[in-house]
Design an enzyme around this catalytic site. Sequence first.
Site, PDB file in Angstrom:
ATOM      1  N   GLY A 231       0.358  -4.900   0.852  1.00 28.26           N
ATOM      2  CA  GLY A 231      -0.805  -4.965  -0.039  1.00 28.26           C
ATOM      3  C   GLY A 231      -0.509  -5.702  -1.347  1.00 28.26           C
TER       4      GLY A 231
ATOM      5  CD  GLU B  29       1.510  -4.976   5.715  1.00 26.74           C
ATOM      6  OE1 GLU B  29       2.433  -5.795   5.884  1.00 26.74           O
ATOM      7  OE2 GLU B  29       0.719  -5.049   4.762  1.00 26.74           O
TER       8      GLU B  29
ATOM      9  CB  ALA C 201      -0.894  -0.021   1.231  1.00 24.24           C
TER      10      ALA C 201
ATOM     11  CD  GLU D 280      -2.765  -7.265   2.884  1.00 23.39           C
ATOM     12  OE1 GLU D 280      -2.419  -6.147   2.452  1.00 23.39           O
ATOM     13  OE2 GLU D 280      -3.301  -7.434   3.993  1.00 23.39           O
TER      14      GLU D 280
END
Length: 260
Positions: free
Chosen positions: A111, A134, A66, A114
């Site tokens: 992300g 993260e 992200a 993911e």
Amino acid sequence: MDYKNLIIEAANGIAVLTVNSPKTLNALNGEVLGELESAFYELNRNDAVKAVIVTGAGDKAFVAGADIKEMASMSAYEGHQFGLKGQRVMMLIEKMTKPVIAAVNGYALGGGLELALACDFIYASSKAKLGFPEVTLGIMPGFGGTQNLARLIGPNRANELIFTGRMIDAEKACAWGIVNEVIAPEELMAKARDTAAAITGVGTLGVSYAKNAIANGLNMTKEDGFRYEASLFGVLFATKDQKEGMSAFVDKRKAAFTGK
Ligand code: COA
């Protein structure tokens, strides 16, 4: 449809979706997530598309996570909304009625991992690195990673990867069952295309229903899963693909499936 951060090329029933924001190593900001949501929705609706391959632009990253610069100033409310937006994209991929293959060509972090985990399976370049950094940023995975990874490989290895924030290489990811196969970088897309072609050449309704049975069955008791499988199995006998597939076998000819 034109996208600022995605390239979509479709031919012979196979669509290749490339996340293309190389300045941030294809990081997922709100705009990219919005485009992914629209793109997967459209790809799912498009009957000419029978399989999708997801990859990243450039030779360095699949998706490096992200967008940290965008997240840096988010409030708790904005963080929650951002997480929900990412999760919506991942759920959309999981609910696609056609298979989605991740071709992980480089860093798949946060992300990015993911996104790969939301696909039906992953091929990785031998130079790919995967991880959930993260916790090194003071947060945790928020686009389904804690749920999808633990379901895929069990909690113990998922815990190790998520709690440390360390990256693992493609070989280890393969040994852990995250990646189906490790491929030489220059052969990655050919391998993904070859598998996608094999999938588009069979009865695609059968493939679609099998995806549905596997994905939904994982959230059921085994007995409910068996019942669900039997229902979908039965429904396929009402399709042209079943008539064609079985009569082609009996006639000793190649089946001409229509996906109907
Ligand atoms: N969000 C925003 N920008 C990112 C990014 C991310 N997740 N990942 C990389 N970028 C940007 C960098 O800030 C840099 O931009 P700049 O040139 O304006 O400084 C550019 O992409 C290139 O990255 P850089 O760090 O210089 O490349 P590198 O080869 O040295 O390192 C990584 C590659 C992937 C190891 C490193 O970029 C990294 O750790 N990225 C963050 C990974 C992460 O924590 N993801 C999870 C987020 S929840």
